[in-house]
Scaffold this motif. Sequence first.
Motif, short mmCIF file in Angstrom:
data_model
loop_
_atom_site.label_atom_id
_atom_site.label_comp_id
_atom_site.label_asym_id
_atom_site.label_seq_id
_atom_site.Cartn_x
_atom_site.Cartn_y
_atom_site.Cartn_z
N VAL A 176 -1.76 36.37 -5.91
CA VAL A 176 -0.67 36.00 -6.51
C VAL A 176 -1.09 35.09 -8.05
CG1 VAL A 176 1.37 35.90 -5.14
CG2 VAL A 176 -0.69 34.00 -5.00
N ASP A 177 -0.14 35.02 -9.08
CA ASP A 177 -0.70 34.66 -10.42
C ASP A 177 -0.12 32.98 -10.31
OD1 ASP A 177 2.08 34.86 -10.66
OD2 ASP A 177 2.15 35.65 -12.45
N GLY A 178 -0.22 32.37 -9.24
CA GLY A 178 0.09 30.83 -9.26
C GLY A 178 0.61 30.20 -8.24
N ASP A 194 4.12 25.89 -13.56
CA ASP A 194 2.88 25.74 -14.44
C ASP A 194 1.90 24.74 -13.94
OD1 ASP A 194 3.84 27.65 -16.36
OD2 ASP A 194 5.12 26.43 -17.37
N ARG A 195 2.76 23.58 -13.31
CA ARG A 195 1.91 22.45 -12.72
C ARG A 195 2.77 22.15 -11.49
NH1 ARG A 195 0.09 19.77 -17.71
NH2 ARG A 195 -0.33 17.86 -16.72
N ILE A 196 1.77 21.64 -10.78
CA ILE A 196 2.19 20.74 -9.49
C ILE A 196 1.32 19.68 -9.13
CG2 ILE A 196 0.93 22.49 -7.76
CD1 ILE A 196 3.30 22.13 -5.98
N THR A 197 1.82 18.42 -8.58
CA THR A 197 0.93 17.51 -8.15
C THR A 197 0.31 17.68 -7.04
OG1 THR A 197 2.49 16.14 -6.93
CG2 THR A 197 2.99 15.96 -9.38
N ASN A 224 -11.36 14.37 -7.97
CA ASN A 224 -10.83 14.61 -9.53
C ASN A 224 -11.27 15.68 -10.09
OD1 ASN A 224 -9.25 13.85 -11.59
ND2 ASN A 224 -10.42 11.96 -11.84
N VAL A 225 -11.10 16.90 -9.32
CA VAL A 225 -11.62 18.28 -9.91
C VAL A 225 -10.34 18.96 -10.31
CG1 VAL A 225 -12.53 20.34 -9.28
CG2 VAL A 225 -13.56 18.54 -7.93
N PRO A 226 -10.31 19.21 -11.57
CA PRO A 226 -9.24 20.05 -12.13
C PRO A 226 -9.17 21.52 -11.20
CG PRO A 226 -10.25 19.10 -13.94
CD PRO A 226 -11.24 18.80 -12.69
N LEU A 227 -8.07 21.60 -10.73
CA LEU A 227 -7.83 22.87 -9.86
C LEU A 227 -6.67 23.69 -10.39
CD1 LEU A 227 -8.51 24.02 -7.10
CD2 LEU A 227 -6.89 22.68 -5.84
N ARG A 228 -7.00 25.13 -10.53
CA ARG A 228 -6.24 26.08 -11.09
C ARG A 228 -6.09 27.22 -10.25
NH1 ARG A 228 -3.91 26.42 -15.99
NH2 ARG A 228 -5.34 25.01 -17.03
N SER A 232 -6.16 37.46 -10.06
CA SER A 232 -7.36 38.40 -10.30
C SER A 232 -6.90 39.49 -11.14
CB SER A 232 -8.35 38.48 -9.46
OG SER A 232 -7.80 38.50 -8.05
N PHE A 233 -5.62 39.79 -10.78
CA PHE A 233 -5.25 41.24 -11.31
C PHE A 233 -4.26 40.97 -12.83
CE2 PHE A 233 -5.33 41.30 -6.55
CZ PHE A 233 -6.34 42.09 -6.38
N LYS A 234 -3.85 39.77 -12.90
CA LYS A 234 -2.98 39.80 -14.20
C LYS A 234 -3.41 38.52 -14.99
CE LYS A 234 2.05 38.71 -14.43
NZ LYS A 234 3.26 38.37 -13.35
N PRO A 235 -3.31 38.68 -16.06
CA PRO A 235 -4.07 37.63 -17.06
C PRO A 235 -2.82 36.42 -17.11
CG PRO A 235 -3.48 39.47 -18.37
CD PRO A 235 -3.34 39.80 -17.08
N GLY A 236 -3.22 35.26 -17.27
CA GLY A 236 -2.25 34.15 -17.52
C GLY A 236 -2.83 32.84 -17.27
N ASN A 237 -2.01 31.74 -17.29
CA ASN A 237 -2.41 30.49 -17.24
C ASN A 237 -2.29 29.69 -15.66
OD1 ASN A 237 -3.28 30.15 -19.87
ND2 ASN A 237 -1.20 29.56 -20.41
N GLY A 238 -1.73 30.54 -14.99
CA GLY A 238 -1.57 30.31 -13.33
C GLY A 238 -0.75 28.86 -13.31
N THR A 239 -1.27 28.22 -12.39
CA THR A 239 -0.77 26.86 -12.02
C THR A 239 -1.82 25.65 -12.01
OG1 THR A 239 0.95 27.95 -10.38
CG2 THR A 239 0.37 25.55 -10.25
#
Length: 412
Positions: A176-178, A194-197, A224-228, A232-239
Amino acid sequence: MAFLVKKYGGTSVGTVERIQHVAKSLKEAHDAGDKLVVVVSAMSGETNKLVSMAREVQPAVVDVRELDVLLSTGEQVTIALLSMALKELGVDACSYTGAQVKILTDDSHSKARIVSIDTKRIEADLDQGRIVVVAGFQGVDEQGDITTLGRGGSDTSAVALAAALKCDECQIFTDVDGVYTTDPRVESRARRLDRITFEEMLEMASLGSKVLQIRAVEFAGKYNVPLRVLSSFKPGNGTLITYDDEENSMEQALVSGIAFNRDEAQITVTGVADTPGTAFAILGPISELNVEVDMIIQNIGANDTTDFTFTVHRDEYQRVMDFLTSRQEQLGAASITGNDRIAKVSIVGVGMRSHAGIASRMFKSLSESSINMRLITTSEIKISVVIDEKYLELGVRALHEEFGLAESEVVA
Ligand code: ADP
Ligand code: ASP
Ligand code: MG
């Protein structure tokens, strides 16, 4: 140019072609100058296959040490194939099992926790311009025995490596893309966030959203690791999983997402004495059986007796029912009943903290769909209810609608 851990789940490496596709996108990032450590899962379905073979051989109690030796082989296949695919594209790569890069864990087979990672060998390879490919889901304990980290554990391997190597970001590539407002397989109108805490993602994961393993989220929050999460199939910025900040909370939705879990079962003990020690008499021995109890509800007593209801994992249901039934007389219980066709549905959102009336909106919405709630629990940022499993999809969609989470709607 960035220093990244990229993790690919089972579906993303489910066939040789998909592994080659992953290799191609890694080559592109590598050519662009990114420093890459890649974590992979077993090819989709492989871990399940291995688990069922083990159950065939040992139907009663599976030997957890041997099970970990068996399960870790799934990931060993993918690291080798991915490294080969990279080399075929002219990229220097090297594969490692968890033991080879000393992902040291405790000795709790099948649910081990990572203690430390020796990054020397990985760093030396990176300095040589290699892509390092590490097997997810596995480690080694102090005895040198192979351990595994629990289902979905490759997410945790990836975050732990990103923390140990101090990477810029840990990217979880999946099918899934996010992260969506709810599982898009159940509600096709679910919206990508786009973001979730971290806080919300932790609740979503622990309440059943299996898009990230809960320990991976805990680890990322702690170190404190930035996690996204990305496709893997569709380009985008994810979550992006983030810390809550002023700016975000200003526009925070009341409810960010809906999680659900079909894996639970409910047990009710009625007519027990309403005296100190009763809860312990029922739940103490259950914890000694090594069974985790989730929701616990005790009624206000009447006539000096009270009723107790709690939930356990569905796989443990029969064992706990048999155990309690054999002790019914000792407990002085009027009856012991249960139901293993229930599901838990939860609404999650940090916005709930500052708003009243969310619970009543949830209850109204479910009642309008004629869904009966069997149990209710609340905390600051979530409300969970147990309903009949057959109404799960209906309930999730009704709540998704009620809280305006769908793609085309403006969030309240
Ligand atoms: P992987 O094999 O890549 O680790 P998983 O199956 O573990 O993938 O996780 C991805 C799946 O998580 C999605 O296919 C989706 O069905 C499910 N999922 C559950 N809840 C959510 C959610 N809120 N957002 C996105 N995906 C979700
Ligand atoms: N292969 C393991 C599993 O299926 C670990 C993972 O995919 O993260 O649970
Ligand atoms: Mg997963």
